[in-house]
Motif scaffolding. Structure first.
Motif, short mmCIF file in Angstrom:
data_model
loop_
_atom_site.label_atom_id
_atom_site.label_comp_id
_atom_site.label_asym_id
_atom_site.label_seq_id
_atom_site.Cartn_x
_atom_site.Cartn_y
_atom_site.Cartn_z
N PHE A 91 0.85 -1.18 0.00
CA PHE A 91 0.00 0.00 0.00
C PHE A 91 0.89 1.24 0.00
O PHE A 91 1.86 1.32 0.76
N ALA A 92 0.56 2.21 -0.84
CA ALA A 92 1.25 3.50 -0.86
C ALA A 92 0.32 4.52 -0.25
O ALA A 92 -0.85 4.64 -0.66
N MET A 93 0.81 5.28 0.75
CA MET A 93 -0.07 6.23 1.44
C MET A 93 0.74 7.35 2.06
O MET A 93 1.93 7.20 2.37
N GLY A 94 0.08 8.48 2.25
CA GLY A 94 0.68 9.56 3.01
C GLY A 94 0.66 9.22 4.49
O GLY A 94 -0.18 8.42 4.94
N VAL A 95 1.53 9.83 5.27
CA VAL A 95 1.58 9.47 6.69
C VAL A 95 0.30 9.84 7.45
O VAL A 95 0.02 9.17 8.47
N PRO A 96 -0.53 10.83 7.03
CA PRO A 96 -1.81 10.99 7.74
C PRO A 96 -2.68 9.73 7.64
O PRO A 96 -3.33 9.34 8.61
N THR A 97 -2.68 9.07 6.47
CA THR A 97 -3.42 7.83 6.32
C THR A 97 -2.77 6.71 7.13
O THR A 97 -3.45 5.89 7.76
N LEU A 98 -1.45 6.65 7.12
CA LEU A 98 -0.73 5.66 7.91
C LEU A 98 -1.06 5.81 9.40
O LEU A 98 -1.26 4.82 10.11
N GLN A 99 -1.14 7.03 9.86
CA GLN A 99 -1.48 7.26 11.27
C GLN A 99 -2.88 6.72 11.57
O GLN A 99 -3.12 6.14 12.64
N ARG A 137 3.79 17.65 5.36
CA ARG A 137 4.16 18.83 6.13
C ARG A 137 2.91 19.44 6.76
O ARG A 137 1.93 19.75 6.08
N GLU A 138 2.96 19.61 8.07
CA GLU A 138 1.84 20.21 8.81
C GLU A 138 1.75 21.70 8.51
O GLU A 138 2.72 22.32 8.08
N PRO A 139 0.56 22.31 8.75
CA PRO A 139 0.42 23.76 8.51
C PRO A 139 1.47 24.59 9.23
O PRO A 139 1.87 25.64 8.74
N ALA A 180 9.93 18.99 -5.77
CA ALA A 180 8.87 19.90 -6.20
C ALA A 180 7.50 19.55 -5.62
O ALA A 180 6.51 20.22 -5.90
N SER A 181 7.43 18.51 -4.79
CA SER A 181 6.15 18.06 -4.28
C SER A 181 5.61 19.00 -3.20
O SER A 181 6.31 19.30 -2.23
N PRO A 182 4.36 19.50 -3.34
CA PRO A 182 3.77 20.38 -2.32
C PRO A 182 3.27 19.55 -1.14
O PRO A 182 2.10 19.20 -1.04
N LEU A 183 4.16 19.24 -0.19
CA LEU A 183 3.88 18.26 0.85
C LEU A 183 2.75 18.65 1.79
O LEU A 183 2.17 17.80 2.45
N GLY A 184 2.43 19.93 1.89
CA GLY A 184 1.41 20.35 2.84
C GLY A 184 0.01 20.39 2.25
O GLY A 184 -0.93 20.79 2.93
N ILE A 185 -0.15 19.98 1.00
CA ILE A 185 -1.44 20.09 0.32
C ILE A 185 -2.17 18.76 0.32
O ILE A 185 -1.63 17.74 -0.09
N GLN A 215 5.99 21.63 10.45
CA GLN A 215 6.62 20.40 10.92
C GLN A 215 6.42 19.28 9.90
O GLN A 215 5.32 19.07 9.39
N LEU A 216 7.50 18.56 9.61
CA LEU A 216 7.44 17.46 8.66
C LEU A 216 7.18 16.16 9.39
O LEU A 216 7.92 15.78 10.31
N ARG A 217 6.11 15.48 9.00
CA ARG A 217 5.79 14.18 9.59
C ARG A 217 6.26 13.09 8.63
O ARG A 217 5.94 13.10 7.45
N THR A 218 7.01 12.13 9.16
CA THR A 218 7.53 11.02 8.37
C THR A 218 7.22 9.72 9.08
O THR A 218 6.74 9.70 10.22
N VAL A 219 7.54 8.61 8.41
CA VAL A 219 7.37 7.29 9.03
C VAL A 219 8.16 7.22 10.33
O VAL A 219 7.69 6.67 11.33
N GLU A 220 9.35 7.76 10.32
CA GLU A 220 10.21 7.70 11.50
C GLU A 220 9.72 8.60 12.63
O GLU A 220 10.03 8.35 13.80
N ARG A 221 8.97 9.63 12.29
CA ARG A 221 8.48 10.57 13.30
C ARG A 221 6.97 10.71 13.18
O ARG A 221 6.43 11.78 12.92
N LEU A 222 6.29 9.62 13.40
CA LEU A 222 4.84 9.60 13.29
C LEU A 222 4.23 9.42 14.68
O LEU A 222 4.50 8.43 15.35
N PRO A 223 3.40 10.36 15.13
CA PRO A 223 2.77 10.21 16.44
C PRO A 223 1.62 9.20 16.39
O PRO A 223 0.60 9.45 15.75
#
Length: 248
Positions: A114-122, A157-159, A196-201, A162-170
């Motif tokens: 599965f490929a997902m952004g970390v908000p979905t992983l959380q 990237r949070e508003p 070039a990816s707009p990570l916060g969108i 802060q960058l949320r990653t697999v390694e730093r996922l609450p």
């Protein structure tokens, strides 16, 4: 991807499968970057077999409902836009990830990712999504992480910056040891993002800009997808200061 309806077994039989789930309303540059980077990583992790994994963009019927009815025009709009990108689209009845694994296993015994952004992983580690199972989250994760299943997490990237990653996922403290175990065993793996990816969108923001007539939405959507959306007035697209267009 060729615009024809086929049974899952015709595409997936005997193949490794990469799934990206979503509503794709609309598909964004981040959505596409997640899939492309996960496909390359998954192929490499499998040892680079001659046939690359089948990459599929999947929508559950839950994501196609407007209220309690199926909005056919909106559904077809999403399929048309994904088709313009050459994507293979799957429609399933599986709202939960673990249920989709069971469905896919009827078509292939090969590895699934599965490929997902970390908000979905959380959200995968949120116990509220497993209340219908007698064993709760332990049963749900057991069904999800059966042999040959991997999750790839893409940063967000949070508003506040802060960058949320697999390694730093609450994740909740109660399941944090289990999360770390799955990471250590390679069942959850991190992805990098393109420069070039707009990570916060998120897709919802792209849709809001589109429907408000804010032309900046075009920078958040793949060029080919934006062309189809504008040409056909999909998703309520409208020119700046103009009236909303029809859905199709």
């Amino acid at each position: 991807a060729a615009g024809e309806a086929v049974q899952p077994g015709e595409v997936l039989h005997g193949r490794a499968v990469l799934i990206e789930r979503g509503s794709f309303r609309p598909v964004t540059r981040v959505t596409l970057d997640i899939l492309e980077r996960a496909a390359a990583r998954f192929h490499a992790d499998l040892g680079g077999p001659p046939a690359p994994p089948v990459a599929v963009m999947e929508m559950s019927l839950r994501n196609l409902l407007t209220g309690d009815r199926l909005d056919h025009a909106d559904f077809l709009a999403r399929v048309d836009v994904l088709g313009a990108l050459g994507a293979t689209v799957m429609i399933s009845r599986s709202p939960a990830h673990y249920a989709l694994v069971a469905a896919l296993r009827r078509a292939t015994a090969q590895p699934i990712a599965f490929a997902m952004g970390v908000p979905t992983l959380q959200a995968v580690f949120d116990e509220r999504y497993y209340t219908d199972l007698g064993g709760g989250i332990l049963e749900g994760l057991g069904r999800l992480f059966q042999a040959g299943v991997t999750l790839y997490g893409y940063p967000h990237r949070e508003p506040g910056g802060q960058l949320r990653t697999v390694e730093r996922l609450p994740v909740p403290a109660a399941v944090h040891p289990l999360y770390r175990f799955l990471c250590a065993r390679g069942r959850i793996r991190p992805l990098g993002a393109s420069d070039a990816s707009p990570l916060g969108i998120l897709p919802g923001e792209a849709l809001a800009r589109l429907q408000a007539g804010d032309p900046s939405w075009e920078g958040l959507v793949p060029e080919r997808a934006a062309a189809v959306i504008k040409a056909r007035g999909l998703f309520g697209a409208r020119p700046a200061g103009g009236a909303p267009a029809a859905n199709r």
